[in-house]
Design an enzyme around this catalytic site. Structure first.
Site, PDB file in Angstrom:
ATOM      1  CB  SER A 102      -0.887  -0.004   1.248  1.00 36.66           C
ATOM      2  OG  SER A 102      -1.608  -1.209   1.352  1.00 36.66           O
ATOM      3  CB  ALA A 108       9.299   1.198   4.675  1.00 36.27           C
ATOM      4  CG  ASP A 109       5.380   4.717   7.380  1.00 31.68           C
ATOM      5  OD1 ASP A 109       4.934   5.325   6.391  1.00 31.68           O
ATOM      6  OD2 ASP A 109       4.710   3.880   8.019  1.00 31.68           O
ATOM      7  N   GLY A 131       2.863   1.380   8.509  1.00 31.08           N
ATOM      8  CA  GLY A 131       1.564   1.614   9.134  1.00 31.08           C
ATOM      9  C   GLY A 131       1.170   3.064   9.205  1.00 31.08           C
ATOM     10  CD  GLU A 163       1.550  -2.063   4.415  1.00 33.11           C
ATOM     11  OE1 GLU A 163       1.333  -1.194   3.550  1.00 33.11           O
ATOM     12  OE2 GLU A 163       2.190  -1.843   5.454  1.00 33.11           O
TER      13      GLU A 163
END
Length: 281
Positions: free
Chosen positions: A33, A92-93, A104, A112
């Site tokens: 996502s 990824a953050d 997230g 995920e």
């Protein structure tokens, strides 16, 4: 940097990751996502010639991206139990030097993780802002998916673990209440001090078990996951898919191996248009 340059960096990373890792002979591909994944699907669409490939989304948004590209989605729970995804692409953050990830930020982490662990290899695609040496350097919190009824208890437990001010995530229109995930769960965002990697603990930079205010990535992920009411933690750490499969082969399928959370490679689109690739040392 302008938004246009950031998007250009994402597209460059996505195209390089797909060129290096997507096999047109694949049968099942996981699609994560987020905004970066739009460019991954765009790149796959250009080289995917087999209409029988099934693309497994991690949530509503990624399913729509797959459909809009004219590709065929397959729900995760429709996968036959013996099928392993050839590869999974996701964003990824934040990513540390050991390739551990925080995910997230977009409220999609449980599915995920399901998809990443089901893949032979997980490849992460991100822009330069996500490239750090330690998790929680720039990204401020760990997203945690929680059963609504358990929110007060989990908030209290997170404070005991050392999170100074964990908060329930609300929607942009705050009067609409807490943000809901695809599972109708809530998200708690928990700040912690920058997380240690195993080498830091070995070097005496902290105990890493929370007792001295420091946490090592894997230990914190385990401690949070063990809290009653927590569905999943937005820390992707431990084994990558190749390592997990090697253990399964060695154990002959007699041991449950929870692995594949860590990417085999992370592609960072940089400010100057180049792409940096981080792999396990």
């Amino acid at each position: 940097m302008t938004d246009a340059l950031i998007e250009s960096a994402k597209r460059a990373a996505a195209r390089q990751a797909v060129a290096d890792h997507f096999d047109p002979r694949a049968t099942h591909v996981g699609i994560g996502s987020g905004t970066t994944i739009v460019y991954v699907v765009e790149a796959i669409k250009e080289v995917a010639t087999d209409p029988t490939i099934r693309f497994v989304p991690t949530g509503y948004q990624s399913r729509q991206v797959i459909i809009q590209a004219g590709l065929t989605p397959l729900a995760f729970d429709s996968l036959p139990p013996e099928v392993i995804l050839d590869i999974a692409f996701d964003g990824a953050d934040e990513v540390d030097q050991d390739l551990n990830c925080i995910k997230g930020g977009g409220a999609c982490l449980f599915q995920e993780k399901l998809v990443a662990e089901r893949a032979r290899k997980f490849v992460c695609v991100a822009d330069y802002r996500k490239k750090q040496d330690r998790l929680l350097t720039k990204w401020p919190t760990i997203p945690i998916e929680v059963a609504p009824i358990a929110v007060p208890t989990v908030l209290a437990d997170l404070r005991i673990l050392g999170s100074p001010n964990p908060k329930l995530r609300t929607t942009l229109l705050e009067k609409s209440g807490p943000l809901k995930t695809d599972q109708d769960f809530f998200i708690i965002d928990a700040p912690f001090p920058s997380l240690l990697i195993a080498a830091d603990v070995a070097a005496g930079k902290g105990k890493g078990d929370g007792s001295d205010g420091t946490w090592e990535v894997n230990r914190l992920a385990t401690a949070i996951k063990e809290l009653t009411g927590v569905l999943e933690v937005g820390i992707f750490s431990g084994l990558n898919g190749i390592e997990a499969e090697a253990i399964r082969q060695k154990e002959g399928g007699k041991t449950v191996v929870t692995g594949g959370q860590v990417p085999v490679a992370v592609y960072f689109g940089m400010q100057d248009g180049s792409v940096e690739v981080r792999v396990k040392e």
